[in-house]
Scaffold this motif. Structure first.
Motif: not given
Length: 338
Positions: A67-79, A84-88
């Motif tokens: 299972l080659k993990v390639e889930v994308p995404g970067l964002r500020l979830l909340r402040e 700062w709570i970030i999600e990747a």
């Protein structure tokens, strides 16, 4: 869900070791994981989770479903007022995340710049460098249960972080796949300069109170000077964990080797520099077959060209025996041997 057969894994492990996956699925979402779990054939197959391949030594071809993990995404979830709570996404390269947070003006990860691997692998290993570990910034993560296909959110206490350790290396090993990680970056930021290399940089530059971007650059410079680029020389970074010993054990070792590099821990124990011990045993620059010890940093094992997994294993075991014979300490490898 992207499914492939007879896939070479040489490009997908940073040591550049030859191995082949009979079957490989590229995981880019939670839905992809559920599709594997629900599949009549793949749902029952043994599985191996592969992130950036920077913490694995492949010694054989892989009959397991990779299972080659390639889930994308970067964002500020909340402040919040304090953080700062970030999600990747789990497939994002760790260093990409660190650089992105600084570009947004959110410090807190700079001490862990240039650590190889992906975001999803970071909690598994509880990665760390220069006085900071992932657990110090961790908020929560999402993982998909590989039996039920359900997505669960795990917080700090469930993850049981330790020194290069977590529940994902023990009770949950092979049972769940991390898809997203959230980190908490404090607005009341303070520089962390406790490690000798960073304090030396502060003295050399005359910058007593560096900002996060400066520390980021210092860490990148230090790591590049000590560690080879995996794109040029195959390696997994630090190959062995720095052993942690009691104060009494540390005093005994210092009595025999007064120059051993050691660091006090908050609980009264001491962390010993594994690289110093390996160097003291004469391994720096030495090789077994095509696997060798890096000339600039004895903690790093490298692929001198054409190495296979068995050569890396043999070299690692020889180093362990040397260090144990001299110091009475059994070094533990950081990467997983497969």
């Amino acid at each position: 869900m992207q499914f492939e057969t007879a896939v070479s894994l040489k490009p997908y492990n940073s040591f550049g070791l030859p191995a082949q996956a009979g079957r490989l699925v590229r995981i880019r979402s939670e839905a992809d994981v559920r599709a594997v779990v629900d599949h009549p054939d793949m749902g029952r197959a043994p599985r191996f989770i592969l992130g950036g391949g920077s913490n694995v030594i492949l010694t054989r071809d892989m009959p397991e479903l990779v299972l080659k993990v390639e889930v994308p995404g970067l964002r500020l979830l909340r402040e919040t007022a304090d953080d700062w709570i970030i999600e990747a996404g789990a497939g994002v390269p760790w260093h990409t995340l660190v650089a992105w947070t600084l570009d947004q003006g959110w410090p807190g990860l700079e001490n862990m710049a240039l650590i190889p691997g992906t975001v999803g692998a970071a909690p598994v290993q509880n990665i760390g460098a220069y006085g900071l570990e992932l657990k110090d910034r961790f908020e929560s993560l999402d993982a998909v249960d590989l039996v039920t296909g359900r997505t669960v959110t795990l917080r700090h206490e469930i993850c049981a972080f330790g020194y290069r350790d977590s529940v994902f290396k023990r009770e949950l090993a092979g049972k769940s796949l991390i898809t997203r990680v959230r980190l908490r970056l404090p607005k009341a930021w303070q520089p962390m300069l406790g490690y000798l290399d960073l304090s030396r940089k502060a003295e050399e530059t005359g910058i007593a109170a560096p900002d996060a971007r400066t520390i980021f650059q210092w860490v990148c410079d230090i790591r590049r000077a000590k560690l080879p680029d995996p794109a040029q020389i195959g390696n997994v970074g630090s190959f062995f964990k720095n052993p942690v010993v009691s104060a009494e054990q540390c005093r005994d070792i210092i009595a025999r080797d007064p120059h051993i590099v050691h660091y006090p821990m908050d609980d009264g124990s001491f962390k010993l520099a594994a690289g110093w011990m390996i160097d003291a045993c004469g391994w720096k620059g030495k090789s077994i077959g095509h696997a060798g010890v890096y000339e600039k940093q004895a903690l790093v094992l490298v692929n001198r060209g054409g190495a296979v997994g068995s050569e890396v294993q043999t070299l690692a075991r020889a180093i362990q025996e040397s260090v144990y014979g001299r110091f009475g300490i059994r070094l533990e490898p950081e990467p997983v041997m497969v």
